[in-house]
Enzyme design. Structure first.
Site, PDB file in Angstrom:
ATOM      1  CG  ASP A  73      -2.190  -0.523   0.684  1.00 39.53           C
ATOM      2  OD1 ASP A  73      -2.954  -0.303  -0.143  1.00 39.53           O
ATOM      3  OD2 ASP A  73      -2.849  -1.435   1.666  1.00 39.53           O
ATOM      4  CG  HIS A 107      -5.994   1.032   2.067  1.00 40.78           C
ATOM      5  ND1 HIS A 107      -6.384   0.682   0.776  1.00 40.78           N
ATOM      6  CD2 HIS A 107      -7.329   1.694   2.111  1.00 40.78           C
ATOM      7  CE1 HIS A 107      -7.709   0.896   0.205  1.00 40.78           C
ATOM      8  NE2 HIS A 107      -8.455   1.478   1.141  1.00 40.78           N
ATOM      9  CE1 TYR A 111      -3.484  -4.027   6.223  1.00 39.57           C
ATOM     10  CE2 TYR A 111      -2.396  -2.702   4.900  1.00 39.57           C
ATOM     11  CZ  TYR A 111      -3.544  -3.548   4.810  1.00 39.57           C
ATOM     12  OH  TYR A 111      -4.067  -4.033   3.983  1.00 39.57           O
ATOM     13  CD  GLU A 164      -5.426  -0.901  -6.166  1.00 38.18           C
ATOM     14  OE1 GLU A 164      -6.237  -1.260  -5.191  1.00 38.18           O
ATOM     15  OE2 GLU A 164      -5.396   0.279  -6.301  1.00 38.18           O
ATOM     16  CD  GLU A 198      -6.788  -1.900  -2.510  1.00 37.00           C
ATOM     17  OE1 GLU A 198      -6.829  -1.334  -3.468  1.00 37.00           O
ATOM     18  OE2 GLU A 198      -5.947  -1.497  -1.600  1.00 37.00           O
ATOM     19  CG  HIS A 201      -9.025   1.433  -5.470  1.00 33.03           C
ATOM     20  ND1 HIS A 201      -8.221   1.672  -4.334  1.00 33.03           N
ATOM     21  CD2 HIS A 201      -9.867   2.423  -5.171  1.00 33.03           C
ATOM     22  CE1 HIS A 201      -8.521   2.430  -3.445  1.00 33.03           C
ATOM     23  NE2 HIS A 201      -9.785   2.925  -4.009  1.00 33.03           N
TER      24      HIS A 201
END
Length: 333
Positions: A73, A107, A111, A164, A198, A201
Site C-alpha cells: 500500500d 490503508h 496497518y 490491487e 480495492e 480501484h
C-alpha cells in the site's frame, strides 16, 4: 484601447462536474466518497482477547502478513497512483485518482493502527525489518514499481490492477480466515473495508485500461496481451514462493495458492481478458469465502462518533463487484 494584459487563450480550465464525458468517472467518485472511512473509527482493542488466544506462530504470521500489505500500500500510494494519474482522459478521472491515492495512504496507515494495538514496539521493529529483507516481497515491489517508473500508460494500469486485485490477496487470506472463525473481527473489519475499496480501484482502473486497449490495432493488442500474461506468470511464480514463506509452517500454502489463482482470474476479468486458472469461488476455502461474504461486524463501530458520521455498511463481495463499466446481461442495449 485593447487591454494588452488579457490573455489570447485559456491558461487554465476549471473542472466542470456538470459536463461529464464519462459517467463512470462520476459513478466511481460517488461510490468511493460514499464508502469513505478511517481506521480511527474502529475499536481494534476489542480484539485483544482473541489475540491472546493465538499461538506465537500465529502472531508472527499476522504481523508479517500486515507488514507485507503495508509495503504494497505504501508503493501504491507513493508511486503507483502518482504514475497512473499522469495519463487521464478527463479531468474527473484525475479527481478519482486523487481520491484513490489518498485512500491507499489510509490503508497503509491502518496497518500501523493494527500493529500499535496488537504488538509491542520490539515486535513492530521485527515486522518492518522482515518486510525490508524478505526477497519475494521485495521482488514483487521491484517488478511492479519498475513498470510504474518505465512502462507505458497501459502497462502501468495492468501493473496497478494486478497489485490491487491479485497481489494483496496472499495477505488478505489471514484476516479473512480468522473472521470466518469468529476471531479478530475488528481487524478483519478494516480488511473488509480495504477490500471494498480495492474492488472499486481495480475495476475502475481496469475499465480505463480497456478503453485504451480497444483503441489499439489487433497486432498491438496481441503484443500487449502477451506481455500481460508473461507478467502475470512472473508475478504468480514469485507470489507462490512468498506464500510458502508466510504459510509454510502453519500449513496453509495450498489453500492460499487456490485463493491467489481465483483472484488472479479476477484481475484478468477487470482488464477484459480471459481467466488463466481453473479455480473458482467454489474451490476457495469456504471459511475464507464466508469471511468475505459476512456483512458488518456485530457492533456499530461508527455510532461512537454520532449521527454526523454515517457510512454505508461493509457490503458482501460478489462477482458483480468486478463489473464496473461492463453492461449487465439484463441491461437494455
Amino acid at each position: 484601447m485593447a487591454n494588452t494584459d488579457t490573455p489570447s487563450s485559456t491558461y487554465y480550465k476549471a473542472i466542470n462536474w456538470n459536463n461529464i464525458e464519462d459517467q463512470i468517472d462520476k459513478a466511481t467518485w460517488e461510490k468511493l466518497t460514499e464508502q469513505f472511512w478511517l481506521d480511527t473509527r474502529i475499536p481494534l482493542s476489542n480484539d485483544l482477547d482473541d489475540w491472546r488466544t493465538l499461538s506465537p506462530l500465529e502472531h508472527t504470521l499476522v504481523g508479517h502478513v500486515f507488514g507485507g500489505l503495508t509495503l504494497l500500500d505504501t508503493l501504491q500510494s507513493q508511486d503507483g497512483m502518482n504514475q497512473v494519474r499522469k495519463d487521464v482522459r478527463t479531468p474527473q478521472e484525475l479527481a478519482v485518482f486523487n481520491q484513490i491515492q489518498f485512500m491507499e495512504s489510509v490503508h497503509a496507515k491502518s496497518y500501523s493502527s493494527i500493529f500499535s494495538t496488537l504488538n509491542t514496539s520490539e515486535e513492530i521493529d521485527e515486522i518492518f525489518d522482515w518486510t525490508s529483507k524478505n526477497p519475494y516481497l521485495q521482488k514483487k515491489a521491484k517488478i511492479v514499481n519498475e513498470i510504474y517508473q518505465n512502462g507505458t500508460p497501459l502497462e502501468k494500469k495492468v501493473a496497478s490492477v494486478f497489485l490491487e486485485t491479485f497481489l494483496f490477496y496472499s495477505g488478505f487470506y489471514t484476516p479473512l480466515y480468522y473472521l470466518g472463525n469468529n476471531k479478530l473481527a475488528n481487524v478483519a473489519e478494516i480488511i473488509k473495508l480495504i477490500i471494498r475499496d480495492e474492488s472499486v480501484h481495480g475495476t475502475y482502473i481496469g475499465y480505463k485500461f480497456q478503453l485504451g486497449f480497444n483503441e489499439l490495432s489487433d497486432d498491438e493488442q496481441q503484443r500487449l496481451r502477451d506481455w500481460m500474461y508473461d507478467l502475470l506468470y512472473e508475478l504468480a511464480s514469485n507470489e507462490e514462493n512468498y506464500t510458502e514463506t508466510l504459510y509454510g509452517e502453519i500449513g496453509w500454502v495450498d489453500e492460499v495458492k487456490v485463493f491467489l489463482h481465483y483472484n488472479a482470474n479476477k484481475a484478468l476479468m477487470n482488464l477484459g481478458q480471459e481467466p488463466l486458472y481453473p479455480e473458482t469461488a467454489d474451490d476457495v476455502n469456504p471459511i475464507v469465502m464466508n469471511g468475505i461474504s459476512t456483512g458488518t461486524s456485530n457492533h456499530d463501530f461508527f455510532s461512537q462518533v454520532g449521527n454526523g458520521y454515517l457510512l454505508g455498511h461493509v457490503e458482501a463481495m460478489n462477482d458483480s463487484d468486478y463489473d464496473i463499466g461492463r453492461p449487465k446481461k439484463d441491461d437494455k442495449k
